[in-house]
Design a protein around this motif. Structure first.
Motif, PDB file in Angstrom:
ATOM      1  N   ASN A 268       0.809  -1.224   0.000  1.00  0.00           N
ATOM      2  CA  ASN A 268       0.000   0.000   0.000  1.00  0.00           C
ATOM      3  C   ASN A 268       0.839   1.271   0.000  1.00  0.00           C
ATOM      4  O   ASN A 268       0.287   2.365   0.072  1.00  0.00           O
ATOM      5  CB  ASN A 268      -0.918   0.026   1.229  1.00  0.00           C
ATOM      6  N   GLN A 269       2.152   1.145  -0.065  1.00  0.00           N
ATOM      7  CA  GLN A 269       3.012   2.318   0.045  1.00  0.00           C
ATOM      8  C   GLN A 269       3.367   2.867  -1.331  1.00  0.00           C
ATOM      9  O   GLN A 269       3.573   2.120  -2.281  1.00  0.00           O
ATOM     10  CB  GLN A 269       4.301   1.967   0.807  1.00  0.00           C
ATOM     11  N   GLY A 270       3.473   4.165  -1.415  1.00  0.00           N
ATOM     12  CA  GLY A 270       3.905   4.815  -2.637  1.00  0.00           C
ATOM     13  C   GLY A 270       5.401   5.071  -2.608  1.00  0.00           C
ATOM     14  O   GLY A 270       6.072   4.891  -1.584  1.00  0.00           O
ATOM     15  N   PRO A 271       5.968   5.539  -3.729  1.00  0.00           N
ATOM     16  CA  PRO A 271       7.423   5.739  -3.796  1.00  0.00           C
ATOM     17  C   PRO A 271       7.923   6.819  -2.848  1.00  0.00           C
ATOM     18  O   PRO A 271       9.075   6.782  -2.420  1.00  0.00           O
ATOM     19  CB  PRO A 271       7.652   6.129  -5.265  1.00  0.00           C
ATOM     20  N   THR A 272       7.075   7.790  -2.497  1.00  0.00           N
ATOM     21  CA  THR A 272       7.519   8.879  -1.626  1.00  0.00           C
ATOM     22  C   THR A 272       8.043   8.361  -0.297  1.00  0.00           C
ATOM     23  O   THR A 272       8.943   8.956   0.302  1.00  0.00           O
ATOM     24  CB  THR A 272       6.359   9.858  -1.376  1.00  0.00           C
ATOM     25  N   ALA A 273       7.498   7.263   0.163  1.00  0.00           N
ATOM     26  CA  ALA A 273       7.885   6.736   1.476  1.00  0.00           C
ATOM     27  C   ALA A 273       9.340   6.309   1.534  1.00  0.00           C
ATOM     28  O   ALA A 273       9.901   6.191   2.630  1.00  0.00           O
ATOM     29  CB  ALA A 273       6.981   5.555   1.839  1.00  0.00           C
ATOM     30  N   PHE A 274       9.994   6.094   0.382  1.00  0.00           N
ATOM     31  CA  PHE A 274      11.338   5.513   0.366  1.00  0.00           C
ATOM     32  C   PHE A 274      12.371   6.401  -0.313  1.00  0.00           C
ATOM     33  O   PHE A 274      13.503   5.962  -0.528  1.00  0.00           O
ATOM     34  CB  PHE A 274      11.288   4.157  -0.344  1.00  0.00           C
ATOM     35  N   LEU A 275      12.013   7.628  -0.646  1.00  0.00           N
ATOM     36  CA  LEU A 275      12.916   8.498  -1.385  1.00  0.00           C
ATOM     37  C   LEU A 275      14.177   8.827  -0.590  1.00  0.00           C
ATOM     38  O   LEU A 275      14.204   8.763   0.628  1.00  0.00           O
ATOM     39  CB  LEU A 275      12.196   9.796  -1.767  1.00  0.00           C
ATOM     40  N   ASN A 276      15.218   9.195  -1.334  1.00  0.00           N
ATOM     41  CA  ASN A 276      16.490   9.642  -0.749  1.00  0.00           C
ATOM     42  C   ASN A 276      17.138   8.571   0.117  1.00  0.00           C
ATOM     43  O   ASN A 276      17.713   8.856   1.166  1.00  0.00           O
ATOM     44  CB  ASN A 276      16.301  10.931   0.058  1.00  0.00           C
ATOM     45  N   ASN A 277      17.018   7.337  -0.321  1.00  0.00           N
ATOM     46  CA  ASN A 277      17.800   6.216   0.192  1.00  0.00           C
ATOM     47  C   ASN A 277      18.504   5.618  -1.027  1.00  0.00           C
ATOM     48  O   ASN A 277      17.959   4.712  -1.676  1.00  0.00           O
ATOM     49  CB  ASN A 277      16.910   5.169   0.870  1.00  0.00           C
ATOM     50  N   PRO A 278      19.690   6.117  -1.383  1.00  0.00           N
ATOM     51  CA  PRO A 278      20.297   5.780  -2.684  1.00  0.00           C
ATOM     52  C   PRO A 278      20.480   4.295  -2.939  1.00  0.00           C
ATOM     53  O   PRO A 278      20.497   3.869  -4.089  1.00  0.00           O
ATOM     54  CB  PRO A 278      21.655   6.503  -2.630  1.00  0.00           C
ATOM     55  N   GLN A 279      20.610   3.501  -1.876  1.00  0.00           N
ATOM     56  CA  GLN A 279      20.889   2.078  -2.076  1.00  0.00           C
ATOM     57  C   GLN A 279      19.643   1.206  -1.976  1.00  0.00           C
ATOM     58  O   GLN A 279      19.756  -0.018  -1.975  1.00  0.00           O
ATOM     59  CB  GLN A 279      21.928   1.616  -1.057  1.00  0.00           C
ATOM     60  N   LEU A 280      18.464   1.825  -1.882  1.00  0.00           N
ATOM     61  CA  LEU A 280      17.224   1.055  -1.909  1.00  0.00           C
ATOM     62  C   LEU A 280      16.827   0.770  -3.346  1.00  0.00           C
ATOM     63  O   LEU A 280      17.054   1.594  -4.243  1.00  0.00           O
ATOM     64  CB  LEU A 280      16.090   1.821  -1.213  1.00  0.00           C
ATOM     65  N   CYS A 281      16.167  -0.342  -3.560  1.00  0.00           N
ATOM     66  CA  CYS A 281      15.718  -0.688  -4.908  1.00  0.00           C
ATOM     67  C   CYS A 281      14.433  -1.491  -4.815  1.00  0.00           C
ATOM     68  O   CYS A 281      14.009  -1.919  -3.742  1.00  0.00           O
ATOM     69  CB  CYS A 281      16.787  -1.492  -5.652  1.00  0.00           C
ATOM     70  N   GLY A 282      13.796  -1.681  -5.961  1.00  0.00           N
ATOM     71  CA  GLY A 282      12.566  -2.462  -6.026  1.00  0.00           C
ATOM     72  C   GLY A 282      11.329  -1.600  -5.998  1.00  0.00           C
ATOM     73  O   GLY A 282      11.377  -0.395  -5.762  1.00  0.00           O
ATOM     74  N   PHE A 283      10.197  -2.233  -6.269  1.00  0.00           N
ATOM     75  CA  PHE A 283       8.913  -1.531  -6.296  1.00  0.00           C
ATOM     76  C   PHE A 283       8.608  -0.967  -4.913  1.00  0.00           C
ATOM     77  O   PHE A 283       8.889  -1.611  -3.903  1.00  0.00           O
ATOM     78  CB  PHE A 283       7.821  -2.519  -6.718  1.00  0.00           C
ATOM     79  N   PRO A 284       8.063   0.263  -4.797  1.00  0.00           N
ATOM     80  CA  PRO A 284       7.528   1.108  -5.873  1.00  0.00           C
ATOM     81  C   PRO A 284       8.523   2.105  -6.456  1.00  0.00           C
ATOM     82  O   PRO A 284       8.121   2.997  -7.194  1.00  0.00           O
ATOM     83  CB  PRO A 284       6.385   1.844  -5.166  1.00  0.00           C
ATOM     84  N   LEU A 285       9.808   2.009  -6.089  1.00  0.00           N
ATOM     85  CA  LEU A 285      10.806   2.893  -6.689  1.00  0.00           C
ATOM     86  C   LEU A 285      11.045   2.505  -8.139  1.00  0.00           C
ATOM     87  O   LEU A 285      10.896   1.338  -8.518  1.00  0.00           O
ATOM     88  CB  LEU A 285      12.114   2.814  -5.906  1.00  0.00           C
ATOM     89  N   GLN A 286      11.414   3.455  -8.941  1.00  0.00           N
ATOM     90  CA  GLN A 286      11.727   3.192 -10.343  1.00  0.00           C
ATOM     91  C   GLN A 286      13.186   2.768 -10.467  1.00  0.00           C
ATOM     92  O   GLN A 286      13.945   3.288 -11.280  1.00  0.00           O
ATOM     93  CB  GLN A 286      11.463   4.452 -11.177  1.00  0.00           C
ATOM     94  N   LYS A 287      13.574   1.819  -9.632  1.00  0.00           N
ATOM     95  CA  LYS A 287      14.956   1.354  -9.609  1.00  0.00           C
ATOM     96  C   LYS A 287      14.957  -0.143  -9.377  1.00  0.00           C
ATOM     97  O   LYS A 287      14.782  -0.604  -8.247  1.00  0.00           O
ATOM     98  CB  LYS A 287      15.739   2.070  -8.501  1.00  0.00           C
ATOM     99  N   PRO A 288      15.107  -0.924 -10.440  1.00  0.00           N
ATOM    100  CA  PRO A 288      15.094  -2.380 -10.269  1.00  0.00           C
ATOM    101  C   PRO A 288      16.326  -2.851  -9.508  1.00  0.00           C
ATOM    102  O   PRO A 288      17.384  -2.213  -9.521  1.00  0.00           O
ATOM    103  CB  PRO A 288      15.090  -2.899 -11.715  1.00  0.00           C
ATOM    104  N   CYS A 289      16.173  -3.965  -8.826  1.00  0.00           N
ATOM    105  CA  CYS A 289      17.287  -4.540  -8.080  1.00  0.00           C
ATOM    106  C   CYS A 289      18.110  -5.439  -8.991  1.00  0.00           C
ATOM    107  O   CYS A 289      17.581  -6.130  -9.870  1.00  0.00           O
ATOM    108  CB  CYS A 289      16.768  -5.350  -6.895  1.00  0.00           C
ATOM    109  N   SER A 290      19.385  -5.420  -8.810  1.00  0.00           N
ATOM    110  CA  SER A 290      20.286  -6.295  -9.566  1.00  0.00           C
ATOM    111  C   SER A 290      21.008  -7.204  -8.595  1.00  0.00           C
ATOM    112  O   SER A 290      20.946  -7.033  -7.376  1.00  0.00           O
ATOM    113  CB  SER A 290      21.294  -5.464 -10.364  1.00  0.00           C
ATOM    114  N   SER A 291      21.726  -8.160  -9.157  1.00  0.00           N
ATOM    115  CA  SER A 291      22.396  -9.147  -8.303  1.00  0.00           C
ATOM    116  C   SER A 291      23.479  -8.524  -7.447  1.00  0.00           C
ATOM    117  O   SER A 291      23.820  -9.042  -6.391  1.00  0.00           O
ATOM    118  CB  SER A 291      23.001 -10.256  -9.169  1.00  0.00           C
ATOM    119  N   ASP A 292      24.025  -7.365  -7.884  1.00  0.00           N
ATOM    120  CA  ASP A 292      25.079  -6.730  -7.098  1.00  0.00           C
ATOM    121  C   ASP A 292      24.562  -5.588  -6.245  1.00  0.00           C
ATOM    122  O   ASP A 292      25.326  -4.792  -5.717  1.00  0.00           O
ATOM    123  CB  ASP A 292      26.193  -6.209  -8.017  1.00  0.00           C
ATOM    124  N   SER A 293      23.214  -5.482  -6.108  1.00  0.00           N
ATOM    125  CA  SER A 293      22.664  -4.446  -5.242  1.00  0.00           C
ATOM    126  C   SER A 293      23.064  -4.723  -3.805  1.00  0.00           C
ATOM    127  O   SER A 293      23.064  -5.875  -3.360  1.00  0.00           O
ATOM    128  CB  SER A 293      21.132  -4.404  -5.337  1.00  0.00           C
TER     129      SER A 293
END
Length: 740
Positions: A268-293
């Motif tokens: 139920n969370q939107g992307p605003t809840a996780f902004l300005n955490n450079p090393q976070l990834c995954g939905f709902p951020l527009q930053k997919p996770c990779s194996s080296d994340s």
């Protein structure tokens, strides 16, 4: 200048030696209060009536008392001296007030530390010291007050760590420590003890380390879990997904890493809840996770489990599965282009034609068969001149009889068209134009008429501006988006008419006025006390919340209404609410009818589909106290959290019967210009519910628990920080649980 506590003792001793008669007559509670007066630097206004010659202090400003069992005299239960610009320190003698329930000293300039002895006042329920200059560490004695429910120490300079002793504050409902200098790790293993905690705000401090797993055990939490603007690191615990779905996270501006969990309330969370955490990834951020994340070990294993053997990329080329997918995508693209060409061809044929104001049909500008119907409408001066009707549900399929002449369609030809948005709601254009119409209201959002069609069905017709002839495509796109909104608590747009010199919107007519009239009365007459019972008000609140949540989450455009208030909540015969006037701002801009566009509180509100008296003249511009604070700043882009705030004010009006914006048609309404502050102050001071709730509801004693629950929902909606406010979806879910 900070005054030493020794001075307080010497001051009182000197005073009693010189005023022995008056001093001895003052009650023990009064003596403790005088310590506060002496601890404050010169501020005669706040303590002008604190007279030591009184036998008890119950008449002193800012002091409240009540009779208690076992005491012959009233005892001090409340001190409220907020916003007085008081400078000094908080004396430890206040801890001698054993019946003190609430202490409000917020929004002053108190300095020094919070005295540990203060919590000897074991009856303390609420402590509000936010907005001062307090320093030092949090006293470990805080939980010596076993009844403490509300603790707000935000916006000070309190330092040190969060003591483990907090686990003993089991009655806490609100713990707000934001905007301080607290540091260290957030203690783990204590949060399961907080069975009643509904709000936790540790934002804007210097907390470090990981988020404790047991925060996910705060089952009573609602509104927002706010840990933003700290230095928290590591992965986000999956246990937070166990929190109620109504909880919004605010984890912005930390050093969190890894993939955002996708379980439970995380969905139920939107992307605003996780902004300005450079090393976070995954939905709902527009930053997919990779194996080296960072912190994303096991990603490769996850891929091998979900990717079929032999599919995907292979070294040296594409697999057969990928090639097939690419081929299918190419075929779909070709088919789409073909559909576009066919659509444009038939649209071109449909749009050819001319216009005649003779009252006779004409097709194709030259000769030709009978297509659309043209009506000379001088008999209906409410609308324009020459129009052509078309039902989009049954388009003129017989284009084969068309002649070769005539201009194009829409805005290019000067011809108008009536387009039905609903196959089940079709009517002839002459029905609309020949029917009797009367004005419901007019303003910067256009004139609104009630029109009864030939089948007896009433509709509301809004006449927009006469400009915008070059913006036909924009107009149609906006209207089509509005027309796709289909919800039982939102006014339904049924058809529209467009011509270069005339634009009309035809919507459902809602017959029972609006919420403002139901609450405040009209034409100077008070509302009927039996009209809006508590069950009716709760039903109106729930329906409006569902409609707004639909507009925000499920509608094609994910609309922002931008002007939610009682006049825009229409009521039908069963008092079901219908939200009106959404999506009109853009249309008004397109048509150029924005003379009053900067006055969202004008008389237009609520006219789309609503039965209101005709306002013969423009009303004086009034401030719109339903608008969110950030919505009142020129240039800010409308946001859905604006609507959440406005809805919260509407809830407060339903609960209190007090209007933040006095209706110009009613002299009987009770106006409270800052209704939000008035209610907040009432809860901080723990005023009786009877002093805040609408008197007409007091007879429904069984509704007290429900009323309190709705108050809590409303106060969450009107938080000053828009990021702290819940989403309308969560608001609607919370309301739906009440009374079931």
């Amino acid at each position: 200048m900070k005054r030493d506590p020794t001075f307080t003792f010497l001051f009182l001793l000197f005073y009693f030696l010189n005023h022995s008669t008056g001093g001895l007559s003052l009650s023990p509670d009064g003596l403790s209060l005088l310590s506060l007066k002496s601890a404050v630097d010169d501020s005669p206004g706040a303590f002008s009536d604190w007279n030591s010659d009184d036998s008890n202090p119950c008449r002193w400003s800012g002091v409240s008392c009540m009779n208690v069992t076992g005491s012959p005299d009233p005892r001090v239960v409340g001190i409220s001296l907020s916003g007085k610009n008081l400078r000094g320190y908080i004396p430890s003698e206040l801890g001698n007030l054993i019946y003190l329930r609430r202490l409000n000293l917020h929004s002053n300039a108190f300095s020094g530390s919070i005295p540990a002895q203060l919590f000897n006042a074991t009856a303390l329920h609420g402590l509000f010291l936010y907005g001062n200059n307090l320093t030092g560490a949090l006293p470990t004695s805080i939980c010596n007050a076993p009844r403490l429910q509300n603790l707000d120490l935000s916006n000070n300079s309190i330092s040190g760590s969060l003591p483990d002793e907090f686990k003993n504050c089991r009655q806490l409902q609100r713990l707000i420590l934001a905007d301080n200098e607290l540091s260290g790790e957030i203690p783990a293993g204590i949060w399961a003890e907080f069975d009643n905690l509904i709000q936790l705000d540790l934002s804007s401090n210097k907390f470090s380390g990981q988020i404790p797993n047991d925060l996910g055990e705060l089952k009573s939490l609602s509104n927002t879990l706010n840990l933003s603007f700290n230095s928290l690191s590591g992965r986000i615990p999956k246990s937070l997904g166990n929190l109620p779905v109504t909880v919004s996270f605010d984890l912005r501006s930390n050093n969190l890493s890894g993939e955002i969990p996708q379980t439970g309330s995380f969905s139920n969370q939107g992307p605003t809840a996780f902004l300005n955490n450079p090393q976070l990834c995954g939905f709902p951020l527009q930053k997919p996770c990779s194996s080296d994340s960072p912190g994303n070990s096991g990603e490769a294993e996850g891929q091998s489990e979900t990717t079929p053997s032999g599919s995907g990329l292979k070294k040296g080329g594409l697999s057969s599965g990928v090639i097939i997918l690419i081929s299918l995508a190419d075929a779909a693209g070709v088919a789409f282009v073909g559909l576009v060409i066919v659509y444009l061809y038939w649209k071109k044929k449909d749009e050819s034609g001319g216009c005649s104001c003779t009252g006779k049909g004409k097709f194709g500008g030259g000769g030709g068969g009978g297509g659309g119907k043209f009506i000379r409408i001088s008999i209906c001066p409410a609308f324009g001149c020459c129009v052509r009707g078309r039902d989009s549900a049954a388009e003129d399929a017989a284009a084969e009889g068309e002649g070769g002449g005539g201009g194009g369609g829409g805005g290019e030809s000067g011809e108008g068209e009536l387009v039905s948005m609903d196959k089940g709601f079709s009517f002839e254009l002459d029905e609309l134009l020949r029917a009797s119409a009367y004005v419901l209201g007019k303003s910067g959002l256009g004139i609104v008429y009630k029109v009864v069609l030939g089948n007896g069905i009433p509709v509301a017709v809004r006449r927009l501006g006469e400009g915008g002839e070059q913006r036909y495509k924009e107009f149609v796109a906006e209207v089509m988006a509005i027309g796709k909104v289909k919800h039982p608590n939102v006014v339904r747009l049924r058809a529209y008419y467009w011509a270069p010199d005339e634009k009309l919107l035809i919507s459902d007519f809602v017959s029972n006025g609006n919420l403002a009239t139901a609450l405040r009365g009209k034409n100077g007459q008070p509302p009927s006390s039996s009209t809006l019972s508590w069950s009716t008000r709760l039903r109106i609140a729930k329906g409006t919340a569902r409609g707004l949540a639909y507009l925000h989450e499920c509608s094609p455009r994910k609309f922002v209404h931008g002007d939610i208030k009682p006049t825009n909540i229409l009521l039908d015969a069963e008092f079901r609410p219908h939200i009106s006037d959404f999506g009109l701002s853009r249309l008004v801009t397109i048509t150029g009818n924005n003379n009053n566009n900067n006055n969202p509180s004008s008389s237009s509100s609520g006219f789309m589909g609503g039965a209101l008296p005709y306002l013969k003249s423009a009303q004086t511009e009034r401030p719109n106290n339903y608008r969110a604070p950030e919505a009142r700043i020129p240039g800010n882009k409308p946001a859905q959290k604006w609507d959440v705030y406005s809805f919260g004010v509407v809830l407060l009006e339903l609960l209190t019967g007090k209007s933040p914006d006095l209706s110009p048609t009613s002299s009987s309404a009770v106006e409270v210009p800052d209704l939000v502050r008035w209610v907040r102050k009432g809860f901080e001071e723990e005023n009786p519910l009877s002093e805040m709730v609408d008197p007409t509801l007091l007879q429904e004693v069984q509704a007290k628990k429900e009323v309190l629950a709705v108050f809590h929902v409303a106060l969450g909606c009107v938080e000053v920080d828009p990021e702290v406010r819940p989403r309308m979806k969560n608001v609607s879910e919370n309301l739906d649980r009440i009374g079931t």
